[in-house]
Write an enzyme that holds these catalytic residues in place. Structure first.
Site, PDB file in Angstrom:
ATOM      1  N   ARG A   1       0.856  -1.184   0.000  1.00 13.44           N
ATOM      2  CA  ARG A   1       0.000   0.000   0.000  1.00 13.44           C
ATOM      3  C   ARG A   1       0.893   1.236   0.000  1.00 13.44           C
ATOM      4  NH1 ARG A   1      -3.390  -2.816  -1.573  1.00 13.44           N
ATOM      5  NH2 ARG A   1      -5.475  -3.228  -0.771  1.00 13.44           N
TER       6      ARG A   1
ATOM      7  N   ASP B   1       4.427  -0.348  -6.994  1.00 15.62           N
ATOM      8  CA  ASP B   1       3.153  -0.688  -7.648  1.00 15.62           C
ATOM      9  C   ASP B   1       2.018   0.113  -7.022  1.00 15.62           C
ATOM     10  OD1 ASP B   1       1.563  -2.275  -9.486  1.00 15.62           O
ATOM     11  OD2 ASP B   1       0.754  -3.266  -7.703  1.00 15.62           O
TER      12      ASP B   1
ATOM     13  N   GLU C   1      -2.464   7.604  -4.932  1.00 14.42           N
ATOM     14  CA  GLU C   1      -2.834   6.942  -6.194  1.00 14.42           C
ATOM     15  C   GLU C   1      -4.318   7.012  -6.530  1.00 14.42           C
ATOM     16  OE1 GLU C   1      -1.682   2.842  -5.180  1.00 14.42           O
ATOM     17  OE2 GLU C   1      -3.794   2.267  -5.334  1.00 14.42           O
TER      18      GLU C   1
ATOM     19  N   HIS D   1      -0.743  -0.144  -9.667  1.00 13.64           N
ATOM     20  CA  HIS D   1      -1.467  -1.089  -8.800  1.00 13.64           C
ATOM     21  C   HIS D   1      -1.947  -2.292  -9.628  1.00 13.64           C
ATOM     22  CE1 HIS D   1      -3.570  -1.163  -4.673  1.00 13.64           C
ATOM     23  NE2 HIS D   1      -3.474  -2.407  -5.121  1.00 13.64           N
ATOM     24  N   GLN D   2      -1.010  -2.884 -10.362  1.00 12.09           N
ATOM     25  CA  GLN D   2      -1.380  -3.970 -11.266  1.00 12.09           C
ATOM     26  C   GLN D   2      -0.866  -5.326 -10.788  1.00 12.09           C
ATOM     27  OE1 GLN D   2       1.114  -2.782 -14.902  1.00 12.09           O
ATOM     28  NE2 GLN D   2       1.345  -4.991 -14.966  1.00 12.09           N
ATOM     29  N   ALA D   3      -0.242  -5.358  -9.596  1.00 18.72           N
ATOM     30  CA  ALA D   3       0.383  -6.620  -9.164  1.00 18.72           C
ATOM     31  C   ALA D   3      -0.628  -7.760  -9.089  1.00 18.72           C
ATOM     32  CB  ALA D   3       1.074  -6.425  -7.820  1.00 18.72           C
ATOM     33  N   PHE D   4      -1.877  -7.424  -8.785  1.00 18.04           N
ATOM     34  CA  PHE D   4      -2.910  -8.474  -8.645  1.00 18.04           C
ATOM     35  C   PHE D   4      -3.398  -8.995  -9.983  1.00 18.04           C
ATOM     36  CE2 PHE D   4      -6.906  -6.676 -10.143  1.00 18.04           C
ATOM     37  CZ  PHE D   4      -6.528  -5.362 -10.358  1.00 18.04           C
TER      38      PHE D   4
HETATM   39  P1  NAD Z   1      -1.698 -11.249   4.927  1.00 18.84           P
HETATM   40  O1  NAD Z   1      -2.734 -10.777   5.879  1.00 18.84           O
HETATM   41  O2  NAD Z   1      -1.678 -12.684   4.535  1.00 18.84           O
HETATM   42  O3  NAD Z   1      -0.253 -10.882   5.488  1.00 18.84           O
HETATM   43  C1  NAD Z   1       0.047  -9.634   6.075  1.00 18.84           C
HETATM   44  C2  NAD Z   1       1.139  -9.864   7.119  1.00 18.84           C
HETATM   45  O4  NAD Z   1       1.488  -8.592   7.665  1.00 18.84           O
HETATM   46  C3  NAD Z   1       0.669 -10.757   8.281  1.00 18.84           C
HETATM   47  O5  NAD Z   1       1.601 -11.800   8.500  1.00 18.84           O
HETATM   48  C4  NAD Z   1       0.607  -9.793   9.457  1.00 18.84           C
HETATM   49  O6  NAD Z   1       0.936 -10.416  10.693  1.00 18.84           O
HETATM   50  C5  NAD Z   1       1.668  -8.768   9.057  1.00 18.84           C
HETATM   51  N1  NAD Z   1       1.543  -7.519   9.783  1.00 18.84           N
HETATM   52  C6  NAD Z   1       0.417  -6.948  10.316  1.00 18.84           C
HETATM   53  N2  NAD Z   1       0.755  -5.789  10.945  1.00 18.84           N
HETATM   54  C7  NAD Z   1       2.084  -5.650  10.804  1.00 18.84           C
HETATM   55  C8  NAD Z   1       3.012  -4.664  11.237  1.00 18.84           C
HETATM   56  N3  NAD Z   1       2.614  -3.604  11.971  1.00 18.84           N
HETATM   57  N4  NAD Z   1       4.326  -4.823  10.925  1.00 18.84           N
HETATM   58  C9  NAD Z   1       4.727  -5.912  10.209  1.00 18.84           C
HETATM   59  N5  NAD Z   1       3.909  -6.875   9.780  1.00 18.84           N
HETATM   60  C10 NAD Z   1       2.597  -6.749  10.070  1.00 18.84           C
HETATM   61  O7  NAD Z   1      -1.836 -10.308   3.646  1.00 18.84           O
HETATM   62  P2  NAD Z   1      -1.305 -10.600   2.190  1.00 18.84           P
HETATM   63  O8  NAD Z   1      -2.361 -11.304   1.402  1.00 18.84           O
HETATM   64  O9  NAD Z   1       0.065 -11.182   2.260  1.00 18.84           O
HETATM   65  O10 NAD Z   1      -1.228  -9.119   1.603  1.00 18.84           O
HETATM   66  C11 NAD Z   1      -0.269  -8.194   2.095  1.00 18.84           C
HETATM   67  C12 NAD Z   1      -0.615  -6.811   1.574  1.00 18.84           C
HETATM   68  O11 NAD Z   1      -0.455  -6.789   0.150  1.00 18.84           O
HETATM   69  C13 NAD Z   1      -2.077  -6.409   1.795  1.00 18.84           C
HETATM   70  O12 NAD Z   1      -2.244  -5.804   3.060  1.00 18.84           O
HETATM   71  C14 NAD Z   1      -2.340  -5.453   0.678  1.00 18.84           C
HETATM   72  O13 NAD Z   1      -2.108  -4.152   1.176  1.00 18.84           O
HETATM   73  C15 NAD Z   1      -1.278  -5.766  -0.370  1.00 18.84           C
HETATM   74  N6  NAD Z   1      -1.825  -6.225  -1.655  1.00 18.84           N
HETATM   75  C16 NAD Z   1      -1.462  -5.570  -2.786  1.00 18.84           C
HETATM   76  C17 NAD Z   1      -1.945  -5.981  -4.011  1.00 18.84           C
HETATM   77  C18 NAD Z   1      -1.542  -5.296  -5.294  1.00 18.84           C
HETATM   78  O14 NAD Z   1      -2.171  -5.516  -6.347  1.00 18.84           O
HETATM   79  N7  NAD Z   1      -0.506  -4.460  -5.302  1.00 18.84           N
HETATM   80  C19 NAD Z   1      -2.816  -7.072  -4.077  1.00 18.84           C
HETATM   81  C20 NAD Z   1      -3.152  -7.738  -2.901  1.00 18.84           C
HETATM   82  C21 NAD Z   1      -2.652  -7.311  -1.691  1.00 18.84           C
END
Ligand code: NAD
Length: 344
Positions: free
Chosen positions: A234, A258, A263, A295-298
């Site tokens: 994010r 990304d 954004e 924001h295209q990683a997904f």
């Molecule tokens: P997830 O919930 O499986 O993993 C997130 C991890 O972050 C967990 O292990 C959690 O314990 C940890 N966490 C929580 N608070 C924290 C902190 N203060 N410090 C360090 N670690 C902490 O989520 P995920 O599916 O792995 O996704 C991760 C992130 O990726 C999402 O939150 C989302 O913002 C982002 N995302 C981006 C895209 C994209 O297209 N760019 C797509 C999907 C997700």
């Protein structure tokens, strides 16, 4: 169920239409984003379907409730764009907790390789029949140390990919996973050690009050000179002005983004015919060592299919039982998936 689908894009339609038809759900697609100005479009619908850059703040929640719209189906995992504290007990918020961690992790590695092997430069040169190699020198990933912040679904896949390249992994998570550290190539450390010992930093944690601007002037100063910053999580995890200053001072060797903290008004849209008003983004994009994707990683076929399937199943389950295990609950200081399937 009639659902108002906001921020609809052409690539959403095939998979959502297929799953909707098979399950008796009807989507009305709106290209506009959901926010205070557009929420009125949801009048008469049973629910709304929203994505990462829709704004679901207290005002939008109040308007939805006043129109008897009681369910919000997020077609994404992150929910930092929803005021979850305010929504709790008023609006049922469903999400897609996982759809393809591979899509995001693989895009992260694609950005890293593009950046450090100067593929973006080489691609443009060779299209112009310029086959000079000057300025294209990269570095091996093998033997380098990557610091991974957030070892959930995506972080873990990214760690696997990095290990395939022979990298050392330092990890930090607020809730470390017992089964992940192996003491050898993957080690959980504190943030200070992670910042000071990593050649590459990759962010895979959610955006919360705690993680807001976790990459800032102070933490960048702790990093190795020429550190590479990867953010596919994010935008607001990174203080963009501090990043820009780090790039100018050469403290940051490269950045692959990304996501971007401002954004929401720009990404997913074609702005090529407009003057870019955002000077920070314009300056970032002008840097030879910065790669920005929108924001295209997904965005893979597999992820789109899984997103549509889970979103529709969430709605069907909710309509049938009035509850859903992918409903978000706000407890204590954070939101999480409903463990009991009995929110409210
Ligand atoms: P997830 O919930 O499986 O993993 C997130 C991890 O972050 C967990 O292990 C959690 O314990 C940890 N966490 C929580 N608070 C924290 C902190 N203060 N410090 C360090 N670690 C902490 O989520 P995920 O599916 O792995 O996704 C991760 C992130 O990726 C999402 O939150 C989302 O913002 C982002 N995302 C981006 C895209 C994209 O297209 N760019 C797509 C999907 C997700």
């Amino acid at each position: 169920m009639n659902i108002a689908f906001f921020d609809a894009k052409p690539y959403d339609l095939p998979s959502f239409n297929a799953h909707a038809q098979a399950n008796g759900v009807t989507f009305k697609y709106f290209e506009t984003k959901l926010n205070e100005d557009t929420v009125e479009l949801a009048r008469g619908f049973d629910g709304v379907c929203a994505f990462v850059n829709d704004t679901v703040n207290a005002a939008v929640i109040d308007r939805l409730i006043s129109m008897n719209v009681r369910v919000l189906a997020l077609r994404c995992a992150g929910f930092n764009n929803v005021d979850m504290k305010y929504a709790n007990g008023k609006l049922h918020v469903l999400r897609v907790p996982a759809y393809s961690p591979y899509a995001v992790a693989e895009h992260t590695m694609a950005l890293l390789l593009t950046s450090i092997r100067r593929i973006h430069k080489a691609y443009i040169r060779s299209r112009d029949f310029n086959f000079s190699l000057s300025g294209l020198t990269g570095f091996d990933l093998h033997g380098k140390t990557v610091g991974v912040i957030g070892t959930g679904r995506i972080g873990r896949v990214f760690i696997d990919i990095c290990r395939g390249f022979g990298m050392r992994v330092l990890a930090y998570d607020k809730y470390p996973a017992d089964d992940l550290a192996n003491g050898d190539t993957i080690r959980y450390v504190g943030l200070d050690e992670l910042f000071s010992s990593s050649d590459i930093l990759s962010l895979h944690c959610p955006l919360t009050e705690e993680t807001y601007h976790m990459i800032n002037q102070d933490t960048l100063a702790m990093c190795k000179r020429s550190v590479v910053i990867l953010n596919t999580s994010r935008g607001a995890l990174v203080d963009t002005e501090a990043l820009l200053n780090g790039i100018k001072s050469r403290q940051v060797g490269a950045a692959c983004l990304d996501v971007y903290e401002e954004e929401s008004e720009l990404f997913f849209e074609d702005n090529s015919g407009h003057i870019m008003e955002d000077d920070t983004l314009a300056r970032l994009i002008s840097m030879p060592n910065v790669i920005v994707t929108s924001h295209q990683a997904f965005l893979t076929e597999e992820a789109l299919e899984n997103i549509a399937e889970t979103t529709v199943q969430n709605l069907v389950h909710f309509a049938k039982y009035g509850q859903c295990e992918n409903e978000l609950c706000y407890r204590g200081d954070r939101a999480e998936d409903c463990k009991s399937g009995k929110c409210f």
